[in-house]
Scaffold this active site. Structure first.
Site, PDB file in Angstrom:
ATOM      1  N   ASP A 154      41.548  36.095  44.492  1.00  0.00           N
ATOM      2  CA  ASP A 154      41.049  37.116  45.419  1.00  0.00           C
ATOM      3  C   ASP A 154      40.391  38.258  44.660  1.00  0.00           C
ATOM      4  OD1 ASP A 154      40.480  38.504  47.768  1.00  0.00           O
ATOM      5  OD2 ASP A 154      42.460  39.386  47.917  1.00  0.00           O
TER       6      ASP A 154
ATOM      7  N   HIS B 241      54.215  43.554  58.173  1.00  0.00           N
ATOM      8  CA  HIS B 241      55.497  44.252  58.274  1.00  0.00           C
ATOM      9  C   HIS B 241      56.251  44.346  56.955  1.00  0.00           C
ATOM     10  CE1 HIS B 241      55.467  44.942  62.595  1.00  0.00           C
ATOM     11  NE2 HIS B 241      54.933  43.746  62.726  1.00  0.00           N
TER      12      HIS B 241
ATOM     13  N   LYS C 193      37.449  44.110  41.505  1.00  0.00           N
ATOM     14  CA  LYS C 193      38.884  43.850  41.437  1.00  0.00           C
ATOM     15  C   LYS C 193      39.332  43.229  40.120  1.00  0.00           C
ATOM     16  CE  LYS C 193      40.323  42.981  46.265  1.00  0.00           C
ATOM     17  NZ  LYS C 193      40.912  41.925  47.119  1.00  0.00           N
TER      18      LYS C 193
END
Length: 742
Positions: free
Chosen positions: A343, A653, A370
């Site tokens: 990624d 979450h 990145k």
């Protein structure tokens, strides 16, 4: 959808008057330099230094240096900076946008793609526009329902919406001029499509430019150019090939069919998932080279072996692609991360500047994506000029000095060797969306860098996509942090955040500031030899641009991830920033997302001046005590519950069931006490309007119940630790990490 100036808003906790940003309001008067003509807007952005009172584009100028020559606030007096006022936002999620200021009016996009138009001197609400993004779209994006900013052209303001629309509104009234769906109904985009728009709009040569995100779920990246006056599509460029190598009747057809397709092959998960390559952040027009640069993202799925069966470099993933602005025709590309499997997007900020290269002045692109390497490219041709890692990284042994291609560490090619890989950087990168800045006075690039490692491991049994979840081809149970004191201590020691002052000529760090943790805000550089930055721990700072000395600090009461900006009205300089903790780090990382402090979300726009007199009200809601959980849980289903939670719930979450201060911490949710209540929320979508989608088509009732049992276990495992971290006579946490340390 548009609310006029008469609409009232509550200020933060009701302290300030409705819609007011200034404690002592100043009369508004239009500044002389105007930017509202068709021919004037582009020229005004090009010659922004002729009217520095405005901030007309995301990076202020087309160069995206995020430097303002304003110097009324400077090193000698910034210690006197005060809060002038604040404007409360009704979206308590991450705020990432840079407001625009055009002729004394501020245009600020906020979470859920809302727009606020304010008097830039007084903070008075002029109008607001809510595009009514459906709540159930929240889980279709990877990284919070954020928005990074608007564009301005010819009396209109433009911004994207999280559900894929592009809106044009009259800048004076807020009335919609036109709106289009930027996502075509095209089967070539992948069967499991999940597109969102959260990037800042750019406008150049009468074209409104916008990309999209969604590669974690299934998407094929593209950028669209729309006529600023009519909303008509002018051209579209796809960043990865059509899976059948057929024409899309788009500007990208020739280069994709004749070159890019050969770097993929006919098989692999990309055929179903779309391949990725979304352009979700940087998208830049350079008037010097007269080119548009696309900053291209990661693959879909991430896993290189599953994506294209381990074949080819997969163009144009992890690349910068240059196009002709009028037609979208391909000109050149540079791929920073061939075979991407980490990624390592290249969507991070593209900046242009003039600098010496081997004794010759060159017009260049500087880029800190990145993957941890800093690149200098010729802006006209894409020629690789230099590159070096700006932080520690372990996936490559360096760059080829002639081509800039990475020399891979074989151990880091986890998709091919099948081993577990502790990657630095991880998928959150060494630098993410947080904007960097450049000062022509110091000739330094200022990078908000960080280190957030990640555990990479192939998904067991091959690529198995799940509906309504991330589909990256990894074993999501292996990237979770083991809940042991030893593991937590070791991992926390590997978390870092820095402000780096980088010399792009010498390719070295001149000085750096160590922050308390990662995920800090973007940078503003000014003519007053100042740098402004908000931090994850809720502090807003001004630093000396020459040496990094800390000259000013303000407690903003919430983490800041947005970049500041500056402007002036009637000769008075202001500094403004959107405040609001969020983004993928706090929603997905769980307890370790609190390493900088307990950064709850309070969203507002803050404005500062040398004569400010406003104060934020005392905030005392960080000391809540966790609710004691049910004592019993079904150990037999906990392991399955962990798998389901990490697959469907973790990215919003928090890892291991732990929240980090923004979205609900499910360990203390009342719904886990009752099976029916929990299923009503998770299965039936009782809270869809608030961004919690329903999952009854993705999981069985037994699987949803297993998640509930797992959360009860996690609540019991961590309850005492969390309570102990809050112990004092007022139940307010003394330990800012709230129990994440062993």
């Amino acid at each position: 959808m548009t609310r006029p100036a008469s609409a009232k808003r509550r200020s933060l906790l009701g302290i300030l008057a409705a819609g007011t940003i200034c404690a002592a309001a100043l009369p508004y008067a239009a500044v002389p330099a105007r930017a509202d003509g068709q021919g004037n807007t582009g020229e005004a952005i090009i010659h922004a230094d002729d009217h520095p009172e405005n901030w007309l584009s995301y990076g202020r100028t087309y160069s995206e240096q995020r430097y303002s020559p304003l110097d009324q606030i400077n090193r000698s007096n910034v210690g006197d900076l005060k809060l002038l006022g604040y404007y409360t936002l009704d979206t308590n999620r991450g705020q990432e946008a840079t407001p625009l200021v055009v002729d004394g009016i501020m245009y600020a996009t906020t979470n859920w793609s809302k727009m606020e138009a304010l008097d830039a001197a007084t903070g008075k609400l002029l109008w607001q526009y809510d595009p009514k993004v459906p709540g159930n779209i929240a889980d279709k994006g990877c990284c919070d329902t954020v928005n990074r900013g608007a564009g301005y052209w010819n009396g209109k303001v433009f911004w994207g919406t999280f559900d894929g629309r592009l809106v044009a509104a009259d800048a004076k009234t807020g009335k919609k001029v036109w709106a289009v769906n930027t996502i075509p109904a095209d089967a070539s985009l992948g069967k499991q499509r999940s597109y969102t728009v959260d990037g800042a709009v750019r406008v150049a040569k009468g074209l409104v430019l916008i990309g999209n995100g969604g590669a974690e779920f299934g998407a094929r990246g593209f950028v669209s150019a729309f006529d600023a006056e009519t909303g008509k599509l002018k051209w579209r460029f796809y960043t990865v090939p059509n899976n059948k190598n057929e024409p899309d009747h788009a500007a990208s057809d020739n280069i994709l069919m004749n070159k890019a397709y050969k770097t993929w092959g006919p098989k692999g998960a990309w055929v179903r998932q779309g391949g990725g390559g979304t352009v979700w952040d940087s998208l830049v027009y350079d008037p010097v080279s007269d080119l548009i640069y696309l900053a291209v993202g990661n693959g879909s799925p991430w896993n290189y072996k599953y994506r294209s069966e381990g074949i080819g470099s997969n163009l144009f993933l992890g690349s910068i692609v240059a196009l002709k602005p009028e037609t979208g025709e391909y000109v050149w590309h540079f791929q920073a991360t061939p075979m991407d499997q980490w990624d390592y997007t290249s969507v991070q900020q593209i900046m242009t500047l003039d600098m010496p290269v081997k004794g010759e002045m060159r017009h260049v692109i500087v880029h800190a994506p990145k993957n941890g390497f800093f690149y200098v490219l010729d802006a006209k041709t894409g020629e690789f000029l230099s590159g070096k890692n700006y932080v520690y990284q372990n996936w490559a042994n360096g760059l080829d000095p002639l081509t800039g291609r990475p020399m891979y560490n074989p151990d880091g090619l986890y998709t091919l060797n099948g081993k577990f890989w502790y990657g630095i950087p991880g998928p959150l990168g060494a630098h993410n969306f947080m904007a960097m800045a450049y000062s022509p006075k110091t000739h330094l690039v200022y990078i908000p860098a960080h280190q957030i490692p990640f555990g990479y491991k192939n998904q067991v049994g091959g690529f198995k996509p799940h509906a309504d979840s991330w589909n990256v081809g990894l074993d999501m149970t292996k990237n979770g942090l083991p809940d042991t004191p030893e593991a937590r201590t070791a991992y926390i020691k590997d978390l870092h955040g820095w402000l780096l002052a980088w010399d792009p000529v010498k390719m070295e760090t001149v000085w750096k500031i160590d922050h308390k943790g990662p995920w800090n805000g973007g940078i503003l550089a000014t003519g007053g030899d100042l740098l402004f930055q908000g931090l994850a721990n809720g502090e807003f700072h001004a630093y000396d641009a020459t040496n990094g000395s800390d000259l000013y600090k303000f407690d903003a009461q919430s983490g800041i991830i947005a970049p500041p900006m500056t402007y002036s009205v009637n000769g008075k300089q202001y500094v403004a920033v959107e405040v609001g903790w969020g983004g993928i780090y706090p929603i997905s990382m769980g307890g370790v997302g609190r390493t900088s402090g307990w950064t709850v979300n309070h969203s507002y726009i803050a404005a500062f001046s040398l004569d400010g007199k406003a104060k934020l009200p005392a905030l005392n809601n960080r000391g809540f005590l966790p609710v004691k959980p049910p004592a019993q849980y079904d150990q037999k289903v906990v392991d399955n519950g962990y798998f389901q939670y990490q697959t469907y719930c973790q990215t919003c979450h928090g890892d291991n069931g732990e929240g980090a201060g923004m979205l609900p911490d499910l360990r203390w949710a009342g719904a886990i006490r009752h099976q029916d209540a929990f299923y009503n929320v998770v299965g039936r979508g009782a809270l869809t309007a608030y961004g919690m989608d329903r999952f009854d088509t993705s999981m069985t009732p037994d699987e949803i119940e297993a998640i509930r049992q797992y959360l009860i276990k996690r609540a019991n495992d961590t309850y005492q630790r969390e309570v102990d971290a809050r112990k004092n006579d007022k139940n307010i946490p003394e330990n800012p990490t709230l129990g994440i340390n062993p």
